[in-house]
Design an enzyme around this catalytic site. Structure first.
Site, PDB file in Angstrom:
ATOM      1  N   ASP A  83       0.833  -1.203   0.000  1.00 52.52           N
ATOM      2  CA  ASP A  83       0.000   0.000   0.000  1.00 52.52           C
ATOM      3  C   ASP A  83       0.871   1.258   0.000  1.00 52.52           C
ATOM      4  OD1 ASP A  83      -1.801   2.177   1.022  1.00 52.52           O
ATOM      5  OD2 ASP A  83      -3.210   0.520   1.163  1.00 52.52           O
TER       6      ASP A  83
ATOM      7  N   SER B 145      -7.047   4.740  -0.417  1.00 51.37           N
ATOM      8  CA  SER B 145      -6.955   3.282  -0.446  1.00 51.37           C
ATOM      9  C   SER B 145      -8.316   2.608  -0.541  1.00 51.37           C
ATOM     10  CB  SER B 145      -6.212   2.784   0.798  1.00 51.37           C
ATOM     11  OG  SER B 145      -4.861   3.184   0.763  1.00 51.37           O
TER      12      SER B 145
ATOM     13  N   HIS C 143      -9.314  -2.338   7.767  1.00 52.90           N
ATOM     14  CA  HIS C 143      -8.870  -1.139   7.055  1.00 52.90           C
ATOM     15  C   HIS C 143      -9.287  -1.184   5.591  1.00 52.90           C
ATOM     16  CE1 HIS C 143      -5.959   2.306   6.682  1.00 52.90           C
ATOM     17  NE2 HIS C 143      -6.352   2.460   7.935  1.00 52.90           N
TER      18      HIS C 143
ATOM     19  N   THR D 249      -7.964  -1.364   2.481  1.00 51.43           N
ATOM     20  CA  THR D 249      -7.554  -2.273   1.414  1.00 51.43           C
ATOM     21  C   THR D 249      -8.167  -3.652   1.546  1.00 51.43           C
ATOM     22  OG1 THR D 249      -5.524  -1.009   1.073  1.00 51.43           O
ATOM     23  CG2 THR D 249      -5.576  -3.239   0.186  1.00 51.43           C
TER      24      THR D 249
ATOM     25  N   GLU E 111      -1.620  -7.622   2.212  1.00 49.88           N
ATOM     26  CA  GLU E 111      -1.327  -6.183   2.172  1.00 49.88           C
ATOM     27  C   GLU E 111      -0.236  -5.792   3.163  1.00 49.88           C
ATOM     28  OE1 GLU E 111      -3.283  -1.766   2.942  1.00 49.88           O
ATOM     29  OE2 GLU E 111      -3.902  -3.505   4.132  1.00 49.88           O
TER      30      GLU E 111
ATOM     31  N   HIS F 126       3.553   8.300   4.550  1.00 48.53           N
ATOM     32  CA  HIS F 126       2.898   9.505   5.070  1.00 48.53           C
ATOM     33  C   HIS F 126       3.775  10.203   6.110  1.00 48.53           C
ATOM     34  CE1 HIS F 126      -1.025   9.514   3.177  1.00 48.53           C
ATOM     35  NE2 HIS F 126      -1.244   8.248   3.507  1.00 48.53           N
TER      36      HIS F 126
ATOM     37  N   ASP G  13      -1.642   0.200  -4.599  1.00 47.00           N
ATOM     38  CA  ASP G  13      -2.889   0.888  -4.909  1.00 47.00           C
ATOM     39  C   ASP G  13      -2.669   2.316  -5.379  1.00 47.00           C
ATOM     40  OD1 ASP G  13      -1.956   1.538  -2.392  1.00 47.00           O
ATOM     41  OD2 ASP G  13      -3.905   1.423  -1.407  1.00 47.00           O
ATOM     42  N   HIS G  14      -1.524   2.910  -5.010  1.00 47.23           N
ATOM     43  CA  HIS G  14      -1.197   4.283  -5.381  1.00 47.23           C
ATOM     44  C   HIS G  14       0.212   4.581  -4.892  1.00 47.23           C
ATOM     45  CE1 HIS G  14      -1.815   5.137  -1.137  1.00 47.23           C
ATOM     46  NE2 HIS G  14      -3.009   4.575  -1.234  1.00 47.23           N
TER      47      HIS G  14
ATOM     48  N   HIS H 155      -0.559  11.016  -0.833  1.00 47.50           N
ATOM     49  CA  HIS H 155      -0.679  10.139  -1.989  1.00 47.50           C
ATOM     50  C   HIS H 155      -0.372  10.909  -3.270  1.00 47.50           C
ATOM     51  CE1 HIS H 155      -3.774   7.267   0.148  1.00 47.50           C
ATOM     52  NE2 HIS H 155      -2.625   7.381   0.794  1.00 47.50           N
TER      53      HIS H 155
END
Length: 466
Positions: free
Chosen positions: A46, A96, A147, A149, A277, A286, A324-325, A428
């Site tokens: 992730d 996400s 969460h 994902t 994940e 982050h 995912d990004h 992101h």
């Protein structure tokens, strides 16, 4: 693979309206399909920017003399490789929940929601579809199992933040394996409704694990579904876990969870689908936490190794590896000491999270310097310690997964002087991301795809017609 001209002009509106909402699901097996996959292992790092993949591979090579499993697939020309567009329905930059919903529901939804369209209708998640045709299904993660994902493959919810509600939704679905963090969403002491979901899961026949030892000692024979929740909130960062005997006994690694899940799921005669994940990669990005980021990425790569080992022996398993990004766009930047500085990361013992949570407004400058040196084997200057302490006293930094408002960005700026690793932001990104497939069904992958296309690719790879 032939090169194709795959970059085309698109609009955000087109990106959001690629597929119409799915209001129902009927399925059949395509008996005319070629070689199909019996199993799918879908691995997600992730928030992994390309620089994260690159630097983790460099760190492994320089520290241990080996390449990552992911990069080795490329070097040995074993995987089909693509770029993936990660947009959500309402933004070029996805979160996400929307990203996993694109895979899970096959439709782009707005950021903040999980498999729920703007008009309130919902899309049936892919693990429910696979469960309906008799496959065993499950998710393992290093963040709460509730969460965004894992939830995107499992349920529909107007809000990704309703993790208490998601925990309850999982109960009736009876997925075969669900493991990760998030004890607060299952315990009576922390839930708003005071319900003891651990007890409810056990009453309904689930095997419930609360520690690594319980998981490792449990039978993996076919039968009851299992729920493993090993820590409040996310699991500890890999770098911090390995230094703490109690955490090592309590919390399994992602590779261990993946191995246990596969052993449990493979007993199903009709096959299985498992999502894996590495959620703390995103949290570290982050926070601009290079130790947390790279060592959790390496822990993810260990899980890739488990999946590939199984797939090589099984010959019927499609392995999908992606993110995912992007997040924060970290990179190793040029200067006269770039290699020497980057190699300092080999000696890291703790993350920036460990450093900052151990400093208080009453700490002395000397204690700040010593804390950093204990964690990462270099000594910052007194002036740099003064800057950190100033922000610790003010608690003035914002950011995702930073409820204490600790100065993660400030520490990352200081670290650049010692590691030569810089960051683009704490958010992101809209970058196209890496996507690799290995095994039966991988031939369905084109050189450039939108995230929603993976939904149908997975169904088709297993010979399922939606």
């Amino acid at each position: 693979m032939k090169r194709r001209d795959f970059f085309k002009n698109t609009t955000l509106a087109t990106a959001g309206a690629t597929l119409l909402p799915t209001f129902g699901f009927t399925h059949s097996i395509d008996k005319k399909a070629g070689k199909t996959a019996k199993n799918i292992i879908f691995l997600v790092s992730d928030g992994m920017s390309t620089g994260t993949l690159n630097m983790a591979n460099l760190l492994l090579h320089r520290k241990e003399g080996r390449k990552s499993h992911w990069v080795s697939l490329y070097e040995e020309n074993k995987a089909i490789r693509a770029l993936m567009d990660t947009a959500s329905a309402n933004s070029l930059v996805t979160d996400s929940g929307a990203a996993s919903s694109a895979w899970g529901g096959g439709v782009r939804v707005n950021n903040g929601s999980i498999n729920v369209n703007p008009d309130g209708s919902s899309n049936k998640p892919i693990l429910q579809k696979f469960k309906a045709v008799g496959k065993a299904v499950g998710c393992v993660t290093t963040v709460p199992i509730t969460h965004a994902t894992p939830a995107g493959f499992c349920i529909a919810s107007k809000s990704r933040d309703d993790q208490e509600g998601i925990a309850r939704q999982y109960l009736s679905l009876r997925f075969d394996v669900m493991m990760g963090g998030g004890t607060e969403f299952f315990t009576a002491e922390k839930r708003k409704d005071k319900a003891d979901l651990f007890q409810e899961y056990a009453r309904q026949g689930y095997g419930v694990f609360r520690s690594r030892k319980e998981m490792m000692n449990a039978s993996t024979s076919a039968g009851a579904p299992i729920l493993g929740v090993f820590h409040e909130n996310g699991l500890p960062y890999s770098l911090d876990r390995v230094q703490d005997k109690q955490l090592k006994e309590q919390v399994p690694t992602l590779a261990e969870m993946t191995s246990h899940a596969i052993k449990h799921l493979k007993n199903n005669k009709k096959g299985f689908v498992l999502q894996v994940e590495a959620g703390k990669v995103d949290w570290a990005a982050h926070a601009n936490d290079i130790g947390g980021l790279l060592y959790d990425q390496i822990a993810f790569d260990d899980a890739i190794g488990v999946a590939l080992d199984f797939a090589d022996k099984d010959k019927e398993t499609l392995v999908i590896i992606t993110t995912d990004h992007g997040n924060a766009n970290p990179g190793l930047y040029s200067n006269e000491k770039a290699e020497e500085n980057f190699d300092k990361i080999q000696k890291f013992r703790y993350t920036n999270d460990w450093i900052l949570t151990g400093i208080s407004r009453d700490s002395s400058l000397k204690q700040v310097v010593e804390r950093v040196e204990e964690a990462q084997s270099f000594a910052i200057t007194t002036d740099e310690a003064q800057v950190l302490l100033k922000h610790i006293k003010a608690l003035d930094e914002t950011g995702v997964y930073n409820p204490k408002k600790l100065p993660f960005s400030q520490l990352a700026e200081i670290q650049y002087n010692y590691t030569s690793v810089g960051w683009g932001s704490i958010h992101h990104s809209a970058d196209y991301v890496e996507l690799a497939m290995y095994g039966p069904g991988s031939e369905l992958l084109k050189p450039f795809v939108k995230n929603i296309e993976l939904h149908d690719i997975m169904l088709k790879a297993c010979g399922i017609i939606a």
